[in-house]
Design a protein around this motif. Structure first.
Motif, PDB file in Angstrom:
ATOM      1  N   GLY A   9       0.724  -1.153  -0.114  1.00 27.96           N
ATOM      2  CA  GLY A   9      -0.016  -0.015   0.109  1.00 27.96           C
ATOM      3  C   GLY A   9       0.752   1.333   0.102  1.00 27.96           C
ATOM      4  N   LEU A  10       1.921   1.246   0.936  1.00 26.73           N
ATOM      5  CA  LEU A  10       2.774   2.364   0.770  1.00 26.73           C
ATOM      6  C   LEU A  10       3.483   2.794  -0.799  1.00 26.73           C
ATOM      7  CD1 LEU A  10       4.811   1.636   3.921  1.00 26.73           C
ATOM      8  CD2 LEU A  10       3.036   3.367   3.787  1.00 26.73           C
ATOM      9  N   ALA A  11       3.354   1.707  -1.472  1.00 25.57           N
ATOM     10  CA  ALA A  11       3.780   2.066  -2.846  1.00 25.57           C
ATOM     11  C   ALA A  11       2.812   2.679  -3.808  1.00 25.57           C
ATOM     12  CB  ALA A  11       4.407   0.709  -3.564  1.00 25.57           C
ATOM     13  N   ASN A  12       1.742   2.751  -3.306  1.00 23.59           N
ATOM     14  CA  ASN A  12       0.438   3.163  -4.121  1.00 23.59           C
ATOM     15  C   ASN A  12       0.286   4.954  -3.404  1.00 23.59           C
ATOM     16  OD1 ASN A  12      -2.403   4.083  -4.707  1.00 23.59           O
ATOM     17  ND2 ASN A  12      -2.313   2.337  -5.620  1.00 23.59           N
ATOM     18  N   PRO A  13       0.428   5.774  -4.371  1.00 26.38           N
ATOM     19  CA  PRO A  13       0.329   7.476  -3.792  1.00 26.38           C
ATOM     20  C   PRO A  13      -1.040   7.534  -3.314  1.00 26.38           C
ATOM     21  CG  PRO A  13       1.449   7.172  -5.891  1.00 26.38           C
ATOM     22  CD  PRO A  13       0.988   5.813  -5.826  1.00 26.38           C
ATOM     23  N   ASP A  14      -2.053   7.148  -3.924  1.00 30.84           N
ATOM     24  CA  ASP A  14      -3.262   7.230  -3.478  1.00 30.84           C
ATOM     25  C   ASP A  14      -3.612   6.687  -2.195  1.00 30.84           C
ATOM     26  OD1 ASP A  14      -4.382   8.996  -5.492  1.00 30.84           O
ATOM     27  OD2 ASP A  14      -4.983   7.418  -6.628  1.00 30.84           O
ATOM     28  N   PHE A  15      -3.274   5.466  -2.028  1.00 32.34           N
ATOM     29  CA  PHE A  15      -3.158   4.650  -0.797  1.00 32.34           C
ATOM     30  C   PHE A  15      -2.594   5.466   0.413  1.00 32.34           C
ATOM     31  CE2 PHE A  15      -1.792   1.689   2.475  1.00 32.34           C
ATOM     32  CZ  PHE A  15      -2.715   0.688   2.712  1.00 32.34           C
ATOM     33  N   ARG A  16      -1.244   5.847   0.049  1.00 29.56           N
ATOM     34  CA  ARG A  16      -0.584   6.638   0.948  1.00 29.56           C
ATOM     35  C   ARG A  16      -1.172   8.035   1.585  1.00 29.56           C
ATOM     36  NH1 ARG A  16       5.675   5.736   1.637  1.00 29.56           N
ATOM     37  NH2 ARG A  16       6.205   7.653   2.867  1.00 29.56           N
ATOM     38  N   ARG A  17      -1.666   8.527   0.584  1.00 27.64           N
ATOM     39  CA  ARG A  17      -2.437  10.073   0.882  1.00 27.64           C
ATOM     40  C   ARG A  17      -3.610   9.610   1.614  1.00 27.64           C
ATOM     41  NH1 ARG A  17      -6.359  12.311  -2.459  1.00 27.64           N
ATOM     42  NH2 ARG A  17      -5.837  10.920  -3.978  1.00 27.64           N
ATOM     43  N   TYR A  18      -4.447   8.685   1.456  1.00 31.50           N
ATOM     44  CA  TYR A  18      -5.462   8.245   2.068  1.00 31.50           C
ATOM     45  C   TYR A  18      -5.171   8.182   3.776  1.00 31.50           C
ATOM     46  CZ  TYR A  18      -7.926   8.030  -2.243  1.00 31.50           C
ATOM     47  OH  TYR A  18      -8.441   8.063  -3.396  1.00 31.50           O
ATOM     48  N   ILE A  19      -4.191   7.365   4.018  1.00 32.05           N
ATOM     49  CA  ILE A  19      -3.765   6.971   5.290  1.00 32.05           C
ATOM     50  C   ILE A  19      -2.987   7.912   6.442  1.00 32.05           C
ATOM     51  CG2 ILE A  19      -3.729   4.410   4.634  1.00 32.05           C
ATOM     52  CD1 ILE A  19      -0.785   4.818   4.849  1.00 32.05           C
ATOM     53  N   SER A  20      -2.459   9.004   5.365  1.00 31.10           N
ATOM     54  CA  SER A  20      -1.634  10.079   6.056  1.00 31.10           C
ATOM     55  C   SER A  20      -2.529  11.410   6.311  1.00 31.10           C
ATOM     56  CB  SER A  20      -0.553  10.311   5.281  1.00 31.10           C
ATOM     57  OG  SER A  20      -0.880  10.926   4.219  1.00 31.10           O
ATOM     58  N   THR A  21      -3.836  11.372   6.015  1.00 30.44           N
ATOM     59  CA  THR A  21      -4.499  12.464   5.998  1.00 30.44           C
ATOM     60  C   THR A  21      -5.107  12.374   7.352  1.00 30.44           C
ATOM     61  OG1 THR A  21      -5.430  12.547   3.471  1.00 30.44           O
ATOM     62  CG2 THR A  21      -6.581  13.625   5.201  1.00 30.44           C
ATOM     63  N   LYS A  22      -5.036  13.869   8.168  1.00 31.39           N
ATOM     64  CA  LYS A  22      -5.285  13.978   9.549  1.00 31.39           C
ATOM     65  C   LYS A  22      -6.909  14.032   9.466  1.00 31.39           C
ATOM     66  CE  LYS A  22      -0.836  14.919  11.593  1.00 31.39           C
ATOM     67  NZ  LYS A  22      -0.286  15.880  12.468  1.00 31.39           N
ATOM     68  N   THR A  23      -6.999  15.171   8.945  1.00 27.30           N
ATOM     69  CA  THR A  23      -8.565  15.726   8.841  1.00 27.30           C
ATOM     70  C   THR A  23      -8.977  16.003   7.571  1.00 27.30           C
ATOM     71  OG1 THR A  23      -8.128  18.000   9.277  1.00 27.30           O
ATOM     72  CG2 THR A  23      -8.343  16.790  11.244  1.00 27.30           C
ATOM     73  N   ALA A  24     -10.018  15.817   7.116  1.00 31.85           N
ATOM     74  CA  ALA A  24     -10.957  16.176   5.829  1.00 31.85           C
ATOM     75  C   ALA A  24     -12.273  16.571   5.809  1.00 31.85           C
ATOM     76  CB  ALA A  24     -10.559  14.950   4.771  1.00 31.85           C
ATOM     77  N   LYS A  25     -12.747  17.398   4.802  1.00 35.69           N
ATOM     78  CA  LYS A  25     -14.125  17.837   4.775  1.00 35.69           C
ATOM     79  C   LYS A  25     -14.856  16.476   3.921  1.00 35.69           C
ATOM     80  CE  LYS A  25     -13.445  22.689   4.601  1.00 35.69           C
ATOM     81  NZ  LYS A  25     -13.696  23.923   3.827  1.00 35.69           N
ATOM     82  N   PHE A  26     -15.994  16.307   4.707  1.00 36.01           N
ATOM     83  CA  PHE A  26     -16.671  15.122   4.013  1.00 36.01           C
ATOM     84  C   PHE A  26     -17.961  15.645   3.767  1.00 36.01           C
ATOM     85  CE2 PHE A  26     -18.993  10.881   4.002  1.00 36.01           C
ATOM     86  CZ  PHE A  26     -18.091  10.277   3.349  1.00 36.01           C
ATOM     87  N   PRO A  27     -18.526  15.107   2.517  1.00 31.72           N
ATOM     88  CA  PRO A  27     -19.808  15.881   1.921  1.00 31.72           C
ATOM     89  C   PRO A  27     -21.152  15.379   2.923  1.00 31.72           C
ATOM     90  CG  PRO A  27     -18.827  14.700   0.510  1.00 31.72           C
ATOM     91  CD  PRO A  27     -18.034  14.230   1.418  1.00 31.72           C
ATOM     92  N   ALA A  28     -22.033  16.096   3.137  1.00 30.89           N
ATOM     93  CA  ALA A  28     -23.112  15.757   3.997  1.00 30.89           C
ATOM     94  C   ALA A  28     -24.504  16.230   3.092  1.00 30.89           C
ATOM     95  CB  ALA A  28     -23.249  16.825   5.523  1.00 30.89           C
ATOM     96  N   PRO A  29     -25.459  16.114   3.689  1.00 27.40           N
ATOM     97  CA  PRO A  29     -26.825  16.291   3.051  1.00 27.40           C
ATOM     98  C   PRO A  29     -27.023  17.802   2.932  1.00 27.40           C
ATOM     99  CG  PRO A  29     -27.388  14.695   4.508  1.00 27.40           C
ATOM    100  CD  PRO A  29     -26.003  15.058   4.854  1.00 27.40           C
TER     101      PRO A  29
ATOM    102  N   GLY B 104     -24.057  20.708   2.896  1.00 29.85           N
ATOM    103  CA  GLY B 104     -22.732  21.306   3.086  1.00 29.85           C
ATOM    104  C   GLY B 104     -21.772  20.079   3.292  1.00 29.85           C
ATOM    105  N   HIS B 105     -21.048  19.964   4.473  1.00 26.40           N
ATOM    106  CA  HIS B 105     -20.207  19.066   4.723  1.00 26.40           C
ATOM    107  C   HIS B 105     -19.835  19.195   6.233  1.00 26.40           C
ATOM    108  CE1 HIS B 105     -17.698  22.792   4.267  1.00 26.40           C
ATOM    109  NE2 HIS B 105     -16.803  22.106   5.271  1.00 26.40           N
ATOM    110  N   TYR B 106     -19.102  18.337   6.796  1.00 27.33           N
ATOM    111  CA  TYR B 106     -18.669  18.050   8.113  1.00 27.33           C
ATOM    112  C   TYR B 106     -17.351  17.482   8.135  1.00 27.33           C
ATOM    113  CZ  TYR B 106     -20.207  13.391   7.988  1.00 27.33           C
ATOM    114  OH  TYR B 106     -20.532  11.806   7.187  1.00 27.33           O
ATOM    115  N   GLU B 107     -16.452  17.639   9.155  1.00 27.81           N
ATOM    116  CA  GLU B 107     -15.133  17.195   9.103  1.00 27.81           C
ATOM    117  C   GLU B 107     -15.114  15.764   9.752  1.00 27.81           C
ATOM    118  OE1 GLU B 107     -11.877  19.018  11.957  1.00 27.81           O
ATOM    119  OE2 GLU B 107     -11.490  20.116   9.934  1.00 27.81           O
ATOM    120  N   ILE B 108     -14.124  14.977   9.116  1.00 21.45           N
ATOM    121  CA  ILE B 108     -13.606  13.734   9.681  1.00 21.45           C
ATOM    122  C   ILE B 108     -12.304  13.723  10.118  1.00 21.45           C
ATOM    123  CG2 ILE B 108     -15.678  12.601   8.326  1.00 21.45           C
ATOM    124  CD1 ILE B 108     -13.502  11.724   6.399  1.00 21.45           C
ATOM    125  N   SER B 109     -12.165  12.921  11.065  1.00 20.45           N
ATOM    126  CA  SER B 109     -10.455  12.769  11.343  1.00 20.45           C
ATOM    127  C   SER B 109      -9.755  11.563  11.487  1.00 20.45           C
ATOM    128  CB  SER B 109     -10.343  13.372  12.821  1.00 20.45           C
ATOM    129  OG  SER B 109     -11.169  12.530  13.719  1.00 20.45           O
TER     130      SER B 109
END
Length: 379
Positions: free
Chosen positions: A197-217, A219-224
């Motif tokens: 997985g570490l050799a896959n840039p997208d996999f590595r990006r997803y696992i290393s993201t601390k917080t992100a905006k996530f779609p909601a009915p 607007g959005h909310y924050e996931i961690s």
């Protein structure tokens, strides 16, 4: 009696996987003979790894593939949400991350940890991968599996990917890691999957993201990210933790310091493990390059090996770092129930009886030349 019957399971597995033709029996656990030990395996000449309450663990150099220390590396345990690493690694190349989908009510109503999907909201596939790897969303796991063509197809794909990686201890039954009869993995396999997985840039990006905006009915909310070491451990890349009442705690993580990356995987831990994992990572960085490895994380099988009639049980062995031992699928006793408790002499005797019956049945099949094909969901 137990050790004499172990090769029989390899024979029966070989027959089942290759349509009735017996091939050479595996004799060495994947990654090296020492990794077949149920106890601690550590190099001489350096301090021992810190103590851990985990029943099983692996510490490895992700750059070289060298296993620096291990405990019951190939023991079979329930993986819980660490199985999502295999889900992500399997599906990232198959699904367009910019595609938008609306999840089914079935996906939105999955039990356990969830990111809170709504059937009224359109989500990008990359949103779902973030939910999968950051928030351990079982709803996101099901939505991704359904987008891939359904659960059955996704399980077949995940088990095929496990075999490609030579993660032969792993059998996936759910995309989320929720406990299911027959589902299993090992600390060794989690480290293999993590390294890939570490050799896959997208996999590595997803696992290393601390917080992100996530779609909601609206607007959005924050996931961690659930991986607390992203905030606590210097150089932490991330990866995945898991928990169910049957599996207990599991974790696989990686960190980089001084241009080198160490992977630690643990299974069957009873409680708070973050400090222990930090110490295991520290130990890995302190001994890498200074001690002889106890094994290695093997490379994936070439595509041609999977395309032919022979599969994992007959793959061409590779050479262990010691130079002498071959690396083949581990000829080990079935450990499906070790997620509930460690094996005892009495449970091993029960296993021997089961294997003995399997031998008789397998030999009858061989005698009549009956061939059978593998099921879609793998081993």
């Amino acid at each position: 009696m137990w050790t004499k019957l172990v090769p029989v399971t390899a024979l029966i597995a070989s027959v089942a996987l290759t349509g009735g033709t017996a091939h050479a029996e595996p004799t060495t656990p994947v990654g090296g003979e020492a990794l077949g030990s149920r106890g601690l395996v550590a190099p001489a000449g350096v301090k021992k790894p810190p103590k851990s309450k985990a029943t099983s663990y692996v510490i490895a150099d992700a750059d070289t593939g060298q296993v620096l220390a291990a405990k019951d590396a190939h023991g079979h345990y329930l993986p819980a949400s660490t199985l999502k690493t295999l889900t992500a690694l399997t599906l990232i190349p198959k699904l367009d991350k910019n595609r938008k989908i609306k999840p089914s009510r079935n996906a939105c109503n999955q039990e356990g940890s969830a990111v809170g999907l709504s059937p009224k909201v359109s989500y990008k596939i990359e949103d779902l991968f973030r939910a999968l790897m950051m928030s351990s969303g079982n709803d996101a796991a099901m939505a991704l599996a359904e987008t891939n063509g359904g659960v059955a197809k996704t399980m077949a794909d995940m088990n095929a990917e496990a075999k490609r990686l030579q993660a032969f201890d792993t059998v996936a039954k759910t995309p989320s890691g929720l406990d299911e009869k027959g589902q299993r993995s090992s600390a060794y396999d989690l480290a293999l999957i993590a390294r890939a997985g570490l050799a896959n840039p997208d996999f590595r990006r997803y696992i290393s993201t601390k917080t992100a905006k996530f779609p909601a009915p609206k607007g959005h909310y924050e996931i961690s990210n659930h991986n607390k070491l992203l905030w606590r451990y210097d150089g932490m890349i991330g990866i995945k933790n898991g928990w169910t009442s049957k599996a207990r705690a599991s974790f696989v993580g990686a960190a980089t310091r001084g241009g080198h990356t160490i992977v630690v995987s643990i299974m069957r831990h009873e409680g708070f493990f973050w400090d222990e994992v930090s110490k295991l990572l520290d130990w890995g960085f302190s001994v890498r390059g200074k001690a002889a490895p106890v094994g290695r994380l093997v490379d994936p099988l070439p595509a041609t090996a999977l395309a032919g009639p022979h599969t994992a049980a007959t793959a061409t062995p590779t050479t262990a770092p010691s130079g002498g031992a071959s690396v083949t699928p581990a000829a080990q006793p079935p450990l499906l129930d070790t997620a509930a408790s460690k094996q005892t002499d009495s449970t091993k005797m029960v296993g021997s009886i089961v294997i003995g019956g399997g031998l008789l049945f397998g030999l009858i099949w061989l005698g009549f030349g009956i061939r059978r094909r593998r099921g879609r969901s793998g081993l």
